[in-house]
Design a protein around this motif. Sequence first.
Motif, mmCIF file in Angstrom:
data_model
loop_
_atom_site.group_PDB
_atom_site.id
_atom_site.type_symbol
_atom_site.label_atom_id
_atom_site.label_comp_id
_atom_site.label_asym_id
_atom_site.label_seq_id
_atom_site.Cartn_x
_atom_site.Cartn_y
_atom_site.Cartn_z
ATOM 1 N N GLY A 1 14.012 17.405 -4.355
ATOM 2 C CA GLY A 1 13.083 18.451 -3.953
ATOM 3 C C GLY A 1 13.266 19.699 -4.791
ATOM 4 N N ALA A 2 12.338 20.620 -4.657
ATOM 5 C CA ALA A 2 12.466 21.944 -5.259
ATOM 6 C C ALA A 2 12.560 22.946 -4.121
ATOM 7 N N TRP A 3 13.568 23.800 -4.185
ATOM 8 C CA TRP A 3 13.787 24.775 -3.109
ATOM 9 C C TRP A 3 12.736 25.873 -3.232
ATOM 10 N N GLN A 4 11.796 25.877 -2.296
ATOM 11 C CA GLN A 4 10.642 26.772 -2.353
ATOM 12 C C GLN A 4 9.860 26.619 -1.045
ATOM 13 N N PRO A 5 8.903 27.504 -0.770
ATOM 14 C CA PRO A 5 8.114 27.357 0.453
ATOM 15 C C PRO A 5 7.343 26.038 0.462
ATOM 16 N N GLU A 6 7.187 25.471 1.632
ATOM 17 C CA GLU A 6 6.400 24.241 1.743
ATOM 18 C C GLU A 6 4.906 24.532 1.719
ATOM 19 N N THR A 7 4.541 25.708 2.206
ATOM 20 C CA THR A 7 3.140 26.125 2.184
ATOM 21 C C THR A 7 3.067 27.577 1.731
ATOM 22 N N VAL A 8 1.927 27.938 1.160
ATOM 23 C CA VAL A 8 1.685 29.331 0.766
ATOM 24 C C VAL A 8 0.299 29.725 1.254
ATOM 25 N N THR A 9 0.113 31.036 1.421
ATOM 26 C CA THR A 9 -1.160 31.556 1.921
ATOM 27 C C THR A 9 -1.743 32.539 0.920
ATOM 28 N N ASP A 10 -3.003 32.379 0.614
ATOM 29 C CA ASP A 10 -3.700 33.320 -0.259
ATOM 30 C C ASP A 10 -3.901 34.619 0.516
ATOM 31 N N PRO A 11 -3.285 35.724 0.088
ATOM 32 C CA PRO A 11 -3.398 36.972 0.853
ATOM 33 C C PRO A 11 -4.818 37.543 0.857
ATOM 34 N N GLU A 12 -5.648 37.138 -0.085
ATOM 35 C CA GLU A 12 -7.020 37.637 -0.140
ATOM 36 C C GLU A 12 -7.936 36.920 0.848
ATOM 37 N N THR A 13 -7.786 35.588 0.925
ATOM 38 C CA THR A 13 -8.706 34.796 1.750
ATOM 39 C C THR A 13 -8.084 34.317 3.051
ATOM 40 N N GLY A 14 -6.752 34.329 3.129
ATOM 41 C CA GLY A 14 -6.075 33.790 4.299
ATOM 42 C C GLY A 14 -5.971 32.280 4.289
ATOM 43 N N GLU A 15 -6.461 31.634 3.241
ATOM 44 C CA GLU A 15 -6.410 30.181 3.176
ATOM 45 C C GLU A 15 -4.991 29.719 2.885
ATOM 46 N N GLN A 16 -4.554 28.696 3.613
ATOM 47 C CA GLN A 16 -3.209 28.165 3.451
ATOM 48 C C GLN A 16 -3.259 26.858 2.660
ATOM 49 N N TYR A 17 -2.271 26.686 1.767
ATOM 50 C CA TYR A 17 -2.196 25.487 0.936
ATOM 51 C C TYR A 17 -0.810 24.869 1.056
ATOM 52 N N ALA A 18 -0.746 23.547 0.978
ATOM 53 C CA ALA A 18 0.521 22.910 0.671
ATOM 54 C C ALA A 18 0.935 23.361 -0.723
ATOM 55 N N PHE A 19 2.230 23.564 -0.950
ATOM 56 C CA PHE A 19 2.666 24.139 -2.221
ATOM 57 C C PHE A 19 2.136 23.338 -3.401
ATOM 58 N N ALA A 20 2.193 22.039 -3.315
ATOM 59 C CA ALA A 20 1.764 21.204 -4.449
ATOM 60 C C ALA A 20 0.287 21.344 -4.747
ATOM 61 N N ASP A 21 -0.501 21.766 -3.758
ATOM 62 C CA ASP A 21 -1.952 21.850 -3.924
ATOM 63 C C ASP A 21 -2.447 23.271 -4.167
ATOM 64 N N ALA A 22 -1.561 24.228 -4.139
ATOM 65 C CA ALA A 22 -1.976 25.623 -4.309
ATOM 66 C C ALA A 22 -2.457 25.866 -5.740
ATOM 67 N N PRO A 23 -3.476 26.694 -5.913
ATOM 68 C CA PRO A 23 -3.905 27.021 -7.281
ATOM 69 C C PRO A 23 -2.761 27.646 -8.066
ATOM 70 N N ALA A 24 -2.573 27.197 -9.291
ATOM 71 C CA ALA A 24 -1.498 27.738 -10.121
ATOM 72 C C ALA A 24 -1.665 29.241 -10.323
ATOM 73 N N GLU A 25 -2.916 29.693 -10.407
ATOM 74 C CA GLU A 25 -3.179 31.120 -10.585
ATOM 75 C C GLU A 25 -2.640 31.923 -9.405
ATOM 76 N N LEU A 26 -2.764 31.390 -8.205
ATOM 77 C CA LEU A 26 -2.248 32.057 -7.011
ATOM 78 C C LEU A 26 -0.722 32.156 -7.074
#
Length: 776
Positions: free
Chosen positions: A493-518
């Motif tokens: 594994g990689a030690w990091q959050p499992e999910t992240v949230t876009d602070p602009e839209t409030g949309e939550q992503y699984a880390f692997a699926d989050a936009p790289a730009e975010l």
Amino acid sequence: MADGTILFALREDPSHQGGEGDQLRRISRAVEGHGLEVRWARTETDARAVLRTEAGLAAAVVAWDLPHGGGGEGAEPGGAAVLRRIGKRFTGLPVLLVMTEEADEDLDRLPLWVAEAVVGYVWPLEDTPAFIAGRIATAAHAYREAVLPPFFKALRRFDEAHEYSWHTPAHAGGVAFLKSPVGRAFFDYFGERLFRSDLSISVEELGSLFGHSGPIGDAERNAARIFGAERTCFVLHGNSTADRMVGHFCVSRDEIALVDRNCHKSVLHGLVLSGARPVYLVPTRNGYGLAGPLPPAGIAAAAVADRIAGNPLAHGALSADAEYAVLTNSTYDGLCYDAVQVARELAASTPRVHFDEAWFAYARFHPLYAGRYGMSVGPDTFPGPQRPTVFSTQSTHKLLAALSQGAMVHVRSSPRAPVEPERFDEAAMMHGTTSPFYPAIASLDVAAGMMDGPQGHWLIDEAVTEAVRFRQAVVRTARRIAAAGDRPEWFFGAWQPETVTDPETGEQYAFADAPAELLRTRPECWQLGPDAAWHGFRGLTEGYCLLDPVKVTLTCPGVDAAGRWQDRGVPARVLTAYLETRSILVEKTDTYSTLVLFSMGITKGKWGTLLDALTDFKALHDARTPLGHVLPGLLRAHPRRYDGMTLDELCQSMHDHLRGSDLVTLLDTAFRQLPRPVVPPQWCYQQLIRSGTERVRIADAADRVAAAMVTVTPPGIPVLMPGESTGAADGPLLRYLRALESFDRAFPGFGSETHGVTVDAATGDYRIECVRPERL
């Protein structure tokens, strides 16, 4: 060798016959006649590739109507996109915009920003090729000269003067080496220029490192501007010397110093030199054994006062108030503070705060780290009389591009504890040398120059981007393995959050699926949420701590961030041993984690090879491959211990041993329940050099006073400081050290690197230096 490269971003093919094609070809040849290389790009895509890979550009010739590559269209002409990319990649690169006869009217229609981005315009058919090439070459040569930082520029000029040397060093520009066979081999290996630039302080025109004069002083002042400091000093013996220098200056004999227990041993050395009395602040820890930040509650004024009051060494101090505080930022594993918040908290307890930023010199150059480095603490972010003087020590060679041992001390003084340069220089001279290595000084100058302007952000952003890609690739690989259903589901594994949230839209992503730009632009994605399960640290507050994405901690099966053991395990030391057989050397290995650094030198090929090695290790493990095929060197060195064993058997045997000894819990307890201080570190050192100490087996070391620091790697943090009691035989410290001793005996070839411990080759016994009882 060409004296720079010129980008010709033009839609015309240089081989095209007639009209502008012929003229451009003549211009290109004339430019090459000035000692410059020409790189052609016929589309915006081609130009972007050149800008990404060619750092030696000296100028660019760009057509406004350059087409986009791959048949794509942009919202603006390709030339505009190239100009914008140049502005993000280079500082002050001269750009000439090519106009066609048909586009005369378009000059007035160009956006206003274009005039600020270019140094002039070219109509290919209106002037002679020689004249146009001369304009290009003049701009390029001026840029190449201007881009050099102060000391490196002066050193080059001195080298080009070809003066005879009548001073030290005795090799006299390398000539001495040419008079010996081994010397000649040495000379040929490194080349003449290195030796011609190895000079004496007698060369006055290059300035003084101690006097901060001439080009050296100019270089330090330039670095201070770039790194956001009031004053910067170059240091040539690494961040260890920088730490000792600052500690020696900030606190004197029998004064109190607040010290992060997650400190480098050089901080202790500074305390020994100064005679200070340390009061240690205890960082958090998680189930992997990783050291976290000092908790906010632990650096509050009341908590600090309680720690001072409860420390026996403080009773003999000159004052109950601390004169100095030092903490690690970022930690080895990439945890960095809200520096302004930390400074505000500690300001109530001390007038001087030292951020040991050995691994964090790049922080000012990327918005992810805004406000998280020492030099971000100043009158604008912390106004008022309580602001402390702030020091940052940075190992410029670790994750910036200086030569080894290159470091800097940055200072932001406050009226509360002013730093008089002449007084600080007295401390600096005690730790510096009057025989500095001038190429190392030049590398510090260049490392600072590389970060100046947009190029600094570009360099760090590239490292962040590649780290994000690798992190996501690790998670996606684990996901594919689980979905395949044809093999054991475990992976690293990689030690990091499992999910992240876009602070602009409030949309939550699984880390692997989050936009790289975010992930590469929003610090909110990397903040350690209070009590979030993924990081395992307690007592944090929102925004207090951030995980640096370029420090990637790979986790292994066996234990989780909360310290819960699993039935099956793959200890990280076995993984690291395998990676070494693949010529992959990691930065640090803990019990179930290993750290890799994504520096400015990272490439996709480099991290792709690492990912491939991780998947290969899994395949070898799951296939129960004999150790002789996986770790042949280990089997040759210890045939009686490992003969007939498979890779999975070694992993499970080691995991069972670690689980049975509960090493991770022992580690945590040893770091949370600090040893009792008995005497100051400086007193112990005096005993050490005057035969007042003896080496004692761990088995016999109960209730003794340590005379030297004991630092276990992993995790690389002192568990015992000079002057501290070893405690009871069944206490946390000795139980932890006995567990390490037992592990080393059980698994030869995988032993811990323990500074301050000598190991009996015959018995495997650990021995530590203790003060003789009669001296106490």
